[in-house]
Scaffold this active site. Structure first.
Site, short mmCIF file in Angstrom:
data_model
loop_
_atom_site.label_atom_id
_atom_site.label_comp_id
_atom_site.label_asym_id
_atom_site.label_seq_id
_atom_site.Cartn_x
_atom_site.Cartn_y
_atom_site.Cartn_z
CB ALA A 92 -4.54 66.37 34.99
CB THR A 109 -7.50 62.84 42.49
OG1 THR A 109 -7.14 63.05 43.84
CG2 THR A 109 -8.38 64.01 42.07
CG ASP A 110 -7.63 60.51 47.40
OD1 ASP A 110 -7.09 61.47 46.80
OD2 ASP A 110 -7.10 59.94 48.36
CD GLU A 111 -5.71 65.93 46.23
OE1 GLU A 111 -5.92 67.14 46.27
OE2 GLU A 111 -4.59 65.43 46.09
CE1 TYR A 132 -5.35 67.55 40.20
CE2 TYR A 132 -5.56 67.01 42.54
CZ TYR A 132 -5.35 66.61 41.22
OH TYR A 132 -5.15 65.28 40.93
CE LYS A 141 -8.09 64.52 37.74
NZ LYS A 141 -7.48 64.08 36.45
CG LEU A 172 5.34 65.07 51.38
CD1 LEU A 172 5.63 66.36 52.13
CD2 LEU A 172 4.35 64.22 52.19
P1 NAD Z 1 1.87 65.03 36.37
O1 NAD Z 1 1.64 66.47 36.66
O2 NAD Z 1 3.16 64.38 36.80
O3 NAD Z 1 1.77 64.78 34.80
C1 NAD Z 1 0.79 65.38 34.00
C2 NAD Z 1 1.19 65.20 32.53
O4 NAD Z 1 0.13 65.76 31.73
C3 NAD Z 1 2.48 65.91 32.15
O5 NAD Z 1 3.27 65.06 31.35
C4 NAD Z 1 2.02 67.12 31.35
O6 NAD Z 1 2.95 67.54 30.36
C5 NAD Z 1 0.74 66.57 30.71
N1 NAD Z 1 -0.20 67.66 30.38
C6 NAD Z 1 -0.61 68.67 31.20
N2 NAD Z 1 -1.48 69.46 30.53
C7 NAD Z 1 -1.64 68.92 29.30
C8 NAD Z 1 -2.42 69.26 28.16
N3 NAD Z 1 -3.20 70.35 28.16
N4 NAD Z 1 -2.35 68.48 27.06
C9 NAD Z 1 -1.55 67.39 27.06
N5 NAD Z 1 -0.78 67.03 28.09
C10 NAD Z 1 -0.83 67.78 29.20
O7 NAD Z 1 0.61 64.28 36.96
P2 NAD Z 1 0.50 62.84 37.65
O8 NAD Z 1 0.84 62.96 39.08
O9 NAD Z 1 1.20 61.83 36.81
O10 NAD Z 1 -1.07 62.60 37.55
C11 NAD Z 1 -1.64 61.99 36.40
C12 NAD Z 1 -3.14 61.91 36.57
O11 NAD Z 1 -3.45 61.14 37.74
C13 NAD Z 1 -3.81 63.27 36.78
O12 NAD Z 1 -5.03 63.27 36.07
C14 NAD Z 1 -4.05 63.35 38.28
O13 NAD Z 1 -5.20 64.12 38.56
C15 NAD Z 1 -4.29 61.88 38.61
N6 NAD Z 1 -3.93 61.47 39.98
C16 NAD Z 1 -2.68 61.75 40.49
C17 NAD Z 1 -2.35 61.29 41.77
C18 NAD Z 1 -0.98 61.52 42.34
O14 NAD Z 1 -0.75 61.16 43.51
N7 NAD Z 1 -0.03 62.08 41.61
C19 NAD Z 1 -3.28 60.58 42.52
C20 NAD Z 1 -4.54 60.32 41.97
C21 NAD Z 1 -4.84 60.76 40.68
P1 TYD Z 2 1.24 66.64 47.79
O1 TYD Z 2 2.36 65.72 47.43
O2 TYD Z 2 1.26 68.02 47.25
O3 TYD Z 2 -0.11 65.88 47.42
P2 TYD Z 2 -1.67 66.30 47.72
O4 TYD Z 2 -1.74 67.69 48.17
O5 TYD Z 2 -2.26 66.12 46.36
O6 TYD Z 2 -2.15 65.31 48.73
O7 TYD Z 2 1.17 66.76 49.37
C1 TYD Z 2 0.97 65.64 50.19
C2 TYD Z 2 0.78 66.13 51.60
O8 TYD Z 2 2.00 66.72 52.05
C3 TYD Z 2 -0.29 67.20 51.75
O9 TYD Z 2 -0.95 67.01 53.00
C4 TYD Z 2 0.50 68.49 51.77
C5 TYD Z 2 1.81 68.08 52.44
N1 TYD Z 2 3.00 68.83 52.00
C6 TYD Z 2 3.85 69.40 52.95
O10 TYD Z 2 3.63 69.29 54.18
N2 TYD Z 2 4.95 70.06 52.51
C7 TYD Z 2 5.23 70.23 51.20
O11 TYD Z 2 6.26 70.88 50.86
C8 TYD Z 2 4.37 69.62 50.24
C9 TYD Z 2 4.64 69.75 48.76
C10 TYD Z 2 3.26 68.93 50.68
#
Ligand code: NAD
Ligand code: TYD
Length: 359
Positions: free
Chosen positions: A91, A140-142, A166, A170, A206
């Site tokens: 994603a 995601t919870d978002e 975003y 999702k 963050l």
């Molecule tokens: P990330 O951005 O670190 O990694 C995304 C990966 O997907 C990367 O390796 C990228 O190269 C690959 N990618 C992007 N577009 C692509 C495409 N078109 N084809 C193939 N590969 C592609 O993301 P993450 O934080 O590891 O999140 C992974 C999943 O978990 C996502 O679906 C996100 O919505 C979900 N998620 C993330 C969080 C969080 O806190 N990071 C929380 C809940 C859910």
């Molecule tokens: P983030 O890691 O971008 O996750 P998400 O927006 O998906 O929850 O941000 C986490 C929280 O931190 C969000 O409330 C936005 C805030 N934030 C800052 O205050 N400063 C920053 O530079 C970033 C990247 C996020």
């Protein structure tokens, strides 16, 4: 089912070179060494082969650079590897980038998920709809929008109300996955998880951003009043939840996953500063919290996320094992030890992105 009774699987992990995906690949290879693991990843700015280095020599592991929107490639992979399980992480994942340019979010998150679903549907039908097949969509919870301070936490029955490009993309992908179960009987599963943190987290988010800026002596940009609340989950606990869902859930279910760790951003950043002060005596600026700087708020910034994981806890017997204090300590230590991982990621492209968001 004991490990000895379990049949080996052939798993396609999309986005396995990203943050959560790569942690999941490591988790799965350690827990289920008999499984064949195929990673499909386009290696966008967020994908990084250095997240998977020690797996190169593992038998039963294959990395394929490719886009989930490429239907011929996806279909060919499913067939030639006889995939029985898809775990779909790929994603575009950063809210701030979705505000700057939503196109890639619609393309990968909506069209890409549709492409995977359609390819897997044909593959699953051709193979006679095996009962054990699964398509697990990581979300995601978002998608549930923003909570007020006294609202109950999100659960599986909360109505969708996404607020950013975003989360809207999702939400769109979640609806498609749900429809493939109801329309075609395809064995899909959806998980909606809260904010993850841990190793291999790209610097724009963050927690890594704060760790890295402290190490560089740069300002720590806190959006708005810093009172926004997130529910943080250590990434390994997310992986163990996905393990339980894949092994024990019937198809068609949805689970909300959270760490039960609601914290205000400003409190979290202060905790990171204190840990850095303790673990790294030679910081450029000490104490690190002097670097905290309140900056202009993110447009449409959701105020509070909180997750009720009762279903996962009671039906699948899952609970997080790492406290926020312990998880943050491990994470801060990881960024301290692994500057050779994050330094190269502070590329020109990243600096340009940083400048656009923060100035
Ligand atoms: P990330 O951005 O670190 O990694 C995304 C990966 O997907 C990367 O390796 C990228 O190269 C690959 N990618 C992007 N577009 C692509 C495409 N078109 N084809 C193939 N590969 C592609 O993301 P993450 O934080 O590891 O999140 C992974 C999943 O978990 C996502 O679906 C996100 O919505 C979900 N998620 C993330 C969080 C969080 O806190 N990071 C929380 C809940 C859910
Ligand atoms: P983030 O890691 O971008 O996750 P998400 O927006 O998906 O929850 O941000 C986490 C929280 O931190 C969000 O409330 C936005 C805030 N934030 C800052 O205050 N400063 C920053 O530079 C970033 C990247 C996020």
């Amino acid at each position: 089912m004991t490990l000895a009774q379990r049949q080996p699987h052939t798993i396609l992990i999309t986005g396995g070179a990203g943050f959560i995906g790569s942690n999941f690949v490591h988790y799965w290879c350690n827990h289920y060494p008999g499984d064949r693991v195929i990673v499909l990843d386009a290696l966008t700015y967020a994908g990084n082969l250095n997240n998977l280095t020690d797996l190169d020599t593992r038998p039963n592991f294959r990395f394929v650079k490719g886009n989930i929107c490429d239907r011929p490639l996806v279909s060919q992979l499913l067939t030639e590897e006889a995939i029985d399980t898809v775990v779909h992480f790929a994603a575009e994942s950063h809210v701030d980038r979705s505000i700057l340019g939503p196109d890639a979010f619609i393309q990968t998150n909506v069209v890409g998920t549709f492409t995977l679903l359609e390819s897997f549907r044909h593959h699953w039908v051709e193979r006679g709809k095996p009962e054990g097949d699964r398509f697990l969509h990581i979300s995601t919870d978002e998608v549930y929008g923003s909570l007020g301070s006294t609202d109950s936490a999100f659960n599986e029955r909360t109505a969708y109300a996404p607020n950013s490009p975003y989360s809207a993309s999702k939400a769109g992908s979640d609806h498609l996955v749900r429809a493939y179960f109801h329309t075609y009987g395809m064995p899909t599963l959806i998980t909606n998880c809260s904010n993850n943190y841990g190793p291999y987290h790209f610097p724009e988010k963050l927690i890594p951003l704060m760790c890295i800026n402290i190490l560089l002596g740069k300002p720590l940009p806190v959006y708005g009043d810093g009172q926004n609340i997130r529910d943080w989950l250590y990434v390994e606990d997310h992986c163990s939840a996905l393990d339980r869902v894949l092994h024990h859930s019937p198809p068609g279910e949805t689970y909300t996953i959270g760490g039960n760790n609601e914290v205000k951003n400003i409190d979290l950043v202060t905790m990171i500063c204190n840990l850095m002060d303790e673990l790294s005596p030679e910081l450029p600026v000490h104490p690190a919290k002097q670097l905290i700087t309140f900056v202009k708020d993110r447009p449409g910034h959701d105020r509070r996320y909180a997750i009720d994981s009762t279903k996962l806890r009671t039906q699948l017997n899952w609970q997080p094992s790492v406290t926020l204090e312990e998880g943050l300590r491990r994470t801060v230590q990881w960024y301290l030890t692994n500057s050779n991982w994050w330094q190269p990621l502070l590329s020109e492209e990243y600096q340009a992105y940083y400048k656009t968001v923060y100035t």
